[in-house]
Design an enzyme around this catalytic site. Structure first.
Site, PDB file in Angstrom:
ATOM      1  N   ASP A 183       0.876  -1.161   0.000  1.00  0.00           N
ATOM      2  CA  ASP A 183       0.000   0.000   0.000  1.00  0.00           C
ATOM      3  C   ASP A 183       0.926   1.227   0.000  1.00  0.00           C
ATOM      4  OD1 ASP A 183      -2.337   1.659   0.490  1.00  0.00           O
ATOM      5  OD2 ASP A 183      -1.545   1.857   2.524  1.00  0.00           O
ATOM      6  N   ASP A 189      -0.074   5.120   0.812  1.00  0.00           N
ATOM      7  CA  ASP A 189      -0.284   6.138   1.850  1.00  0.00           C
ATOM      8  C   ASP A 189      -0.196   5.535   3.248  1.00  0.00           C
ATOM      9  OD1 ASP A 189      -0.863   8.415   0.142  1.00  0.00           O
ATOM     10  OD2 ASP A 189      -2.753   7.448  -0.346  1.00  0.00           O
TER      11      ASP A 189
HETATM   12  C1  BG6 Z   1      -5.723   5.959  -0.104  1.00  0.00           C
HETATM   13  C2  BG6 Z   1      -5.730   6.720   1.193  1.00  0.00           C
HETATM   14  O1  BG6 Z   1      -4.428   5.479  -0.360  1.00  0.00           O
HETATM   15  O2  BG6 Z   1      -6.137   6.792  -1.184  1.00  0.00           O
HETATM   16  C3  BG6 Z   1      -7.106   7.319   1.408  1.00  0.00           C
HETATM   17  O3  BG6 Z   1      -5.407   5.863   2.262  1.00  0.00           O
HETATM   18  C4  BG6 Z   1      -7.506   8.165   0.206  1.00  0.00           C
HETATM   19  O4  BG6 Z   1      -7.087   8.092   2.584  1.00  0.00           O
HETATM   20  C5  BG6 Z   1      -7.449   7.330  -1.055  1.00  0.00           C
HETATM   21  O5  BG6 Z   1      -8.841   8.658   0.376  1.00  0.00           O
HETATM   22  C6  BG6 Z   1      -7.801   8.121  -2.321  1.00  0.00           C
HETATM   23  O6  BG6 Z   1      -6.818   9.084  -2.545  1.00  0.00           O
HETATM   24  P1  BG6 Z   1      -6.868  10.208  -3.649  1.00  0.00           P
HETATM   25  O7  BG6 Z   1      -5.450  10.712  -3.695  1.00  0.00           O
HETATM   26  O8  BG6 Z   1      -7.292   9.561  -4.948  1.00  0.00           O
HETATM   27  O9  BG6 Z   1      -7.841  11.217  -3.201  1.00  0.00           O
HETATM   28 MG    MG Z   2      -2.624   3.237   3.559  1.00  0.00          MG
END
Ligand code: BG6
Ligand code: MG
Length: 215
Positions: free
Chosen positions: A8, A10
């Site tokens: 993963d 984030d």
């Molecule tokens: C995930 C995060 O990796 O991506 C979430 O953990 C986030 O918190 C999701 O909402 C979507 O991200 P983005 O950048 O497309 O808004």
């Molecule tokens: Mg994550």
């Protein structure tokens, strides 16, 4: 036998989870909606629109689809502004060492993220070249806890799910990996990831042997 590790992004590889929180906090405060770090934890691994739905559960009025779209776009604009400051120093401790160790042992590496900003983040942090496969929020139609993102990564790697290990900090992601029939390694605490084993608070506490069970 583990032949591939699927990470993963984030909160596992890069310190972006606080930036998501700051951007959503601006939106929630402007709308007068209660939002704190505990609620933010429920958004880990969840897509942008689904995250907004979770935040709006505490709203005192209903929002039209157009209003929701506008809020999500505003959040993303704020978030992308914050991403401008991202650099290799934001790669979480232990990540580069672990990726080098896995590559040296010919373990295939992938990123599987719900984020549509994943490629920007990996580029800014100098991580893109480390991964053979990157699957992100632009490639999938169903977000974690659906297994789609992990199954797509395994298919692109050409490695069966039962030989893949997923490293995740989100409950939604752990569930997705289990549904994909993959091994899981949790990043967090037994409190925010109950029942997840093995687990470590950070990849700085993890080496190749503890992760994939061989040297
Ligand atoms: C995930 C995060 O990796 O991506 C979430 O953990 C986030 O918190 C999701 O909402 C979507 O991200 P983005 O950048 O497309 O808004
Ligand atoms: Mg994550």
């Amino acid at each position: 036998m583990i032949d591939a590790v699927i990470f993963d992004l984030d909160g596992v590889l890069v310190r972006t989870d606080g930036l998501h929180y700051r951007a959503w906090k601006v939106i929630a405060d402007a709308e007068g909606i209660e939002f704190d770090e505990r609620i933010n934890d429920q958004l880990r691994g969840v897509s942008r629109m689904e995250s907004l739905e979770i935040i709006l559960r505490r709203a005192t009025r209903a929002y039209t689809p157009e209003e929701k779209q506008a809020l999500a776009e505003r959040k993303n604009a704020i978030y992308r502004d914050l991403l401008q400051s991202l650099c290799p120093a934001d790669v979480l401790p232990g990540v580069n060492e672990l990726l080098s160790g896995l590559s040296a042992r010919d373990v295939a590496l992938a990123v599987a993220s719900s984020s549509k900003n994943a490629r920007t983040i990996l580029d800014r942090c100098g991580l893109t070249q480390r991964f053979g496969v990157i699957v992100d929020g632009n490639d999938i139609s169903r977000s974690k806890p659906d297994p789609q993102v992990f199954l797509m990564a395994a298919e692109k790697l050409g490695i069966p799910p039962e030989r893949c290990l997923v490293v995740e900090d989100a409950e939604a992601g752990i569930l997705a990996a289990r549904r994909a029939g993959m091994h899981v390694f949790g990043i967090g605490t037994p409190r925010n990831l109950p029942g997840v084993e093995p687990i470590a608070e950070s990849l700085s506490q993890v080496n190749v042997a503890t992760l994939i069970g061989r040297n």
